[in-house]
Structure formats: C-alpha cells, structure tokens
Design a protein around this motif. Structure first.
Motif, PDB file in Angstrom:
ATOM      1  N   GLY A 227     -51.980  87.122   4.260  1.00 55.40           N
ATOM      2  CA  GLY A 227     -50.734  87.798   3.914  1.00 55.40           C
ATOM      3  C   GLY A 227     -50.859  88.600   2.634  1.00 55.40           C
ATOM      4  O   GLY A 227     -50.349  89.727   2.542  1.00 55.40           O
ATOM      5  N   LEU A 228     -51.529  88.036   1.634  1.00 55.79           N
ATOM      6  CA  LEU A 228     -51.742  88.763   0.382  1.00 55.79           C
ATOM      7  C   LEU A 228     -52.543  90.036   0.619  1.00 55.79           C
ATOM      8  O   LEU A 228     -52.247  91.095   0.046  1.00 55.79           O
ATOM      9  CB  LEU A 228     -52.467  87.869  -0.626  1.00 55.79           C
TER      10      LEU A 228
ATOM     11  N   ALA B  82     -50.259  92.574   2.130  1.00 59.34           N
ATOM     12  CA  ALA B  82     -49.321  93.089   1.131  1.00 59.34           C
ATOM     13  C   ALA B  82     -49.998  94.118   0.232  1.00 59.34           C
ATOM     14  O   ALA B  82     -49.419  95.174  -0.078  1.00 59.34           O
ATOM     15  CB  ALA B  82     -48.763  91.933   0.298  1.00 59.34           C
TER      16      ALA B  82
ATOM     17  N   ARG C 148     -39.924  87.576   9.555  1.00 61.66           N
ATOM     18  CA  ARG C 148     -40.098  86.491   8.591  1.00 61.66           C
ATOM     19  C   ARG C 148     -39.963  85.129   9.263  1.00 61.66           C
ATOM     20  O   ARG C 148     -40.704  84.192   8.950  1.00 61.66           O
ATOM     21  CB  ARG C 148     -39.066  86.612   7.460  1.00 61.66           C
TER      22      ARG C 148
ATOM     23  N   ILE D  68     -45.327  86.427   3.052  1.00 53.62           N
ATOM     24  CA  ILE D  68     -45.971  87.459   2.248  1.00 53.62           C
ATOM     25  C   ILE D  68     -46.905  88.291   3.119  1.00 53.62           C
ATOM     26  O   ILE D  68     -47.648  87.767   3.949  1.00 53.62           O
ATOM     27  CB  ILE D  68     -46.738  86.828   1.061  1.00 53.62           C
ATOM     28  N   GLY D  69     -46.853  89.566   2.965  1.00 58.76           N
ATOM     29  CA  GLY D  69     -47.638  90.473   3.787  1.00 58.76           C
ATOM     30  C   GLY D  69     -46.900  90.878   5.041  1.00 58.76           C
ATOM     31  O   GLY D  69     -46.864  92.060   5.385  1.00 58.76           O
TER      32      GLY D  69
ATOM     33  N   GLN E 201     -43.633  90.679   5.551  1.00 56.54           N
ATOM     34  CA  GLN E 201     -42.449  91.431   5.145  1.00 56.54           C
ATOM     35  C   GLN E 201     -42.825  92.853   4.747  1.00 56.54           C
ATOM     36  O   GLN E 201     -42.174  93.823   5.164  1.00 56.54           O
ATOM     37  CB  GLN E 201     -41.756  90.715   3.989  1.00 56.54           C
ATOM     38  N   GLU E 202     -43.883  92.997   3.936  1.00 59.13           N
ATOM     39  CA  GLU E 202     -44.284  94.321   3.467  1.00 59.13           C
ATOM     40  C   GLU E 202     -44.747  95.208   4.621  1.00 59.13           C
ATOM     41  O   GLU E 202     -44.360  96.384   4.713  1.00 59.13           O
ATOM     42  CB  GLU E 202     -45.401  94.194   2.418  1.00 59.13           C
TER      43      GLU E 202
ATOM     44  N   VAL F  75     -41.316  99.707   0.814  1.00 54.53           N
ATOM     45  CA  VAL F  75     -42.110  98.702   0.095  1.00 54.53           C
ATOM     46  C   VAL F  75     -41.467  98.391  -1.257  1.00 54.53           C
ATOM     47  O   VAL F  75     -41.501  97.245  -1.722  1.00 54.53           O
ATOM     48  CB  VAL F  75     -43.564  99.172  -0.067  1.00 54.53           C
TER      49      VAL F  75
ATOM     50  N   SER G  66     -38.939  95.827  -0.660  1.00 55.51           N
ATOM     51  CA  SER G  66     -39.554  94.508  -0.474  1.00 55.51           C
ATOM     52  C   SER G  66     -39.927  93.876  -1.816  1.00 55.51           C
ATOM     53  O   SER G  66     -39.666  92.688  -2.047  1.00 55.51           O
ATOM     54  CB  SER G  66     -40.798  94.637   0.406  1.00 55.51           C
ATOM     55  N   LEU G  67     -40.503  94.670  -2.714  1.00 57.68           N
ATOM     56  CA  LEU G  67     -40.916  94.136  -4.019  1.00 57.68           C
ATOM     57  C   LEU G  67     -39.713  93.771  -4.884  1.00 57.68           C
ATOM     58  O   LEU G  67     -39.741  92.772  -5.614  1.00 57.68           O
ATOM     59  CB  LEU G  67     -41.792  95.159  -4.740  1.00 57.68           C
TER      60      LEU G  67
ATOM     61  N   ARG H 174     -38.514  90.487  -3.691  1.00 58.66           N
ATOM     62  CA  ARG H 174     -39.401  89.392  -4.129  1.00 58.66           C
ATOM     63  C   ARG H 174     -39.188  89.088  -5.609  1.00 58.66           C
ATOM     64  O   ARG H 174     -39.205  87.922  -6.021  1.00 58.66           O
ATOM     65  CB  ARG H 174     -40.850  89.753  -3.850  1.00 58.66           C
TER      66      ARG H 174
END
Length: 325
Positions: free
Chosen positions: A15-16, A19, A259, A269-270, A272-273, A291, A294-295, A298
């Motif tokens: 996921g990271l 993202a 999600r 994570i990832g 969603q983005e 994006v 999304s940030l 978060r």
C-alpha cells in the motif's frame, strides 16, 4: 491477530508503494501547492467540522445500545474516534480497531456483552447504509458517463436514489435476516471477545427487537456517509477545486467501498490514493486535487486519531471499573 501479522505487514508495504506511486504520478510540487492553498486556518476548520462527523457516528453507535443516557453520547463519539484512529494509524487491520473501540467503552463501565453487541449492530447498520450510498454512487457515475459533462443528476442517478430508498425500507422492516447477519459478523470479527457468544447472541436479539433503535442507527450512519462527502466537498473548495456535491457523493461512495474491500490494510493506505487518481477524473476532478484531498484527509485522521489513541492507552493501563447497566 498473530496469524494476520505478516499478511498485514506485506499488504501495508504494498500500500505504501502504491501511495508513493500515486503522489509521484501527479507530482510532489503540485501536491504541496494544492495543500498550501488550504492553509492552516482552513485545515483547522476542516478538523473541527470533522468532529461533527465523529459525533454523528458516535450517535449511531449510541443508538445501537438502547437505554444509554444522552450524556454518554460524547463517550461514544470519543470511542469512535479511537476506533477509527486504530484503523488508520496502528499496524493492524480493522479488527484491531473494533477491539480498541470496545475496550474504550468497557473501560468506562459499560457492560461488555451489551457493548460488543451494540458494536456489531452498528457495523451492520453501517454496512447497510454504505450499500445504499454506494448504489447511488455507481448510478451517479453511470449517469456522468452516459450524459457527459452536464451539471445535473441524470436518470441513472435517480435510479440509484430509488434503489437506495428501497434498501433503507428493507433494512427497517427485515430485521430477522439482519440478526442472522449480525450473528455471522460477531462470529467472524469477535472470536476472542471477553464474553460467551451465547450471551452476545441474546444481547443482539434484544437490540434487534428494538426496531426504532436499529432504524435510528441506520439513518445516523447514512447521514454520516453523506456528511463525509460534504467534508470532502469542503476540503476541495478550500484548495480551490469546487465540484458539484452529488458528484462528490458518487466519488466518495466508491472510495468508501474500496476502503472497505481493503480492510486488511491499515488505513487502506495506497488503495485510497490509487482510487482517487483513477476515479477522480471520471467526475471532473484532476489527479492532483484528488491526491491532495486524500492527503488532507489522512492529515486530519492523524490530528484527531493520535490524541484519542494516547488517551485510550493511558486509560487502558488503569484498572477496569465495575460494569454498570
């Protein structure tokens, strides 16, 4: 949770990576510029407005436990923030968030069997209300694709509205199948709950016999999904990217569904983005703004969730009080 440790870790790493790919695709400079347009005052206003969402969702949980006095509503709202904070910030799946939420309430003396039963009912009503919103989102997206760039709700979206109303009516009147669903959820998601399952089943039956309470929980969760879309609309307006609200509902409903499907990944994570990058342009939202949204969300989750988790951990170290009814 021990069996899920490595799958969750691998899913989080993946996921990271996704993202980072999403942020790299739209450009880090553009993202910083978009977020900077919101400013600290705008972000603070967004966080304060988000507390109202926590209150709505806490009220849905409170409604799932009939008989609780109104003055305990803030406690349910705080437990909901802690539950979401665990989902978004801690390195385990949403099952861990349920444990955190349940312990947050029982630490204040609420009876464990009723607390966990109410949480299962809240999850059931949340899933049903999400299904209604997602149906509208899919139909609204179809309307956008069919009708082009018109600024009105097309026929397909109205079909989605009709289906959503049908789900709402079915939920209110078909309580027995929902009790079976709640039983299944309890067995799957709370296998190690500190109460016998027979006791949990009795509490679930008692709650589902109170149709008004369950219907209220459903309607409050439905209001929560719509208010979450309103928050997304607010954030986009603050960064100078206003979009018609019904289009935001269409986008957010699909992001919520993604999600939910990625529940094993902490905070999705990832997922969603990537969802915002791929789905945003379909409603007229550029990848950069998508994006950035999304940030911002978060950052809001950290701002609200981290203090709630710190308070929960401090309270969790203390002795559990006598349970009350």
């Amino acid at each position: 949770m021990d069996r899920l440790r490595w799958p969750i870790a691998l899913a989080t790493i993946a996921g990271l990576a996704v993202a980072i790919w999403a942020m790299h695709r739209v450009g880090f400079g553009g993202l910083i510029h978009a977020i900077d347009r919101m400013g600290w005052i705008g972000f603070l206003a967004f966080c304060v407005a988000s507390l109202i969402l926590s209150l709505i969702l806490g009220a849905a949980w409170w409604a799932s436990m009939p008989g609780q006095p109104l003055h305990r509503l803030p406690l349910f709202a705080w437990a909901r923030i802690a539950r979401e904070g665990a989902n978004d910030l801690l390195p385990f799946s949403q099952l861990g968030g349920l444990i955190v939420g349940g312990r947050a309430l029982t630490r204040f003396g609420l009876p464990p069997a009723r607390t966990y039963a109410a949480m299962v009912v809240d999850l059931t009503t949340e899933m049903a209300s999400q299904a209604a919103v997602t149906l509208f989102g899919v139909a609204a997206l179809a309307s956008i694709l069919i009708d082009g760039d018109r600024h009105h709700v097309g026929p397909a979206a109205w079909i989605g509205v009709g289906l959503s109303i049908a789900i709402t009516a079915a939920f209110i009147f078909l309580q027995r199948p929902l009790l079976k669903l709640a039983d299944g959820l309890a067995r799957k998601m709370l296998p190690n709950a500190p109460i016998p399952f027979d006791r949990l089943h009795v509490e679930l039956g008692t709650i589902y016999a109170r149709k008004r309470a369950v219907a209220l929980s459903f309607l409050l969760n439905l209001a929560g999904w719509l208010y979450a879309a309103l928050l997304a609309s607010m954030a986009l307006s603050l960064i100078g990217e206003p979009i018609a609200f019904w289009r935001i509902v269409a986008l957010e409903s699909l992001i919520f569904a993604l999600r939910g499907a990625a529940f094993v990944i902490p905070g999705a994570i990832g997922v969603q983005e990537a969802g915002y990058v791929l789905l945003g342009p379909l409603i007229g939202l550029g990848p950069e703004a998508a994006v950035a949204l999304s940030l911002i969300k978060r950052a809001r989750d950290v701002t609200l969730g981290l203090p709630a988790l710190v308070i929960w951990q401090a309270l969790d170290l203390r002795r559990t009080p006598e349970t009350v009814r």
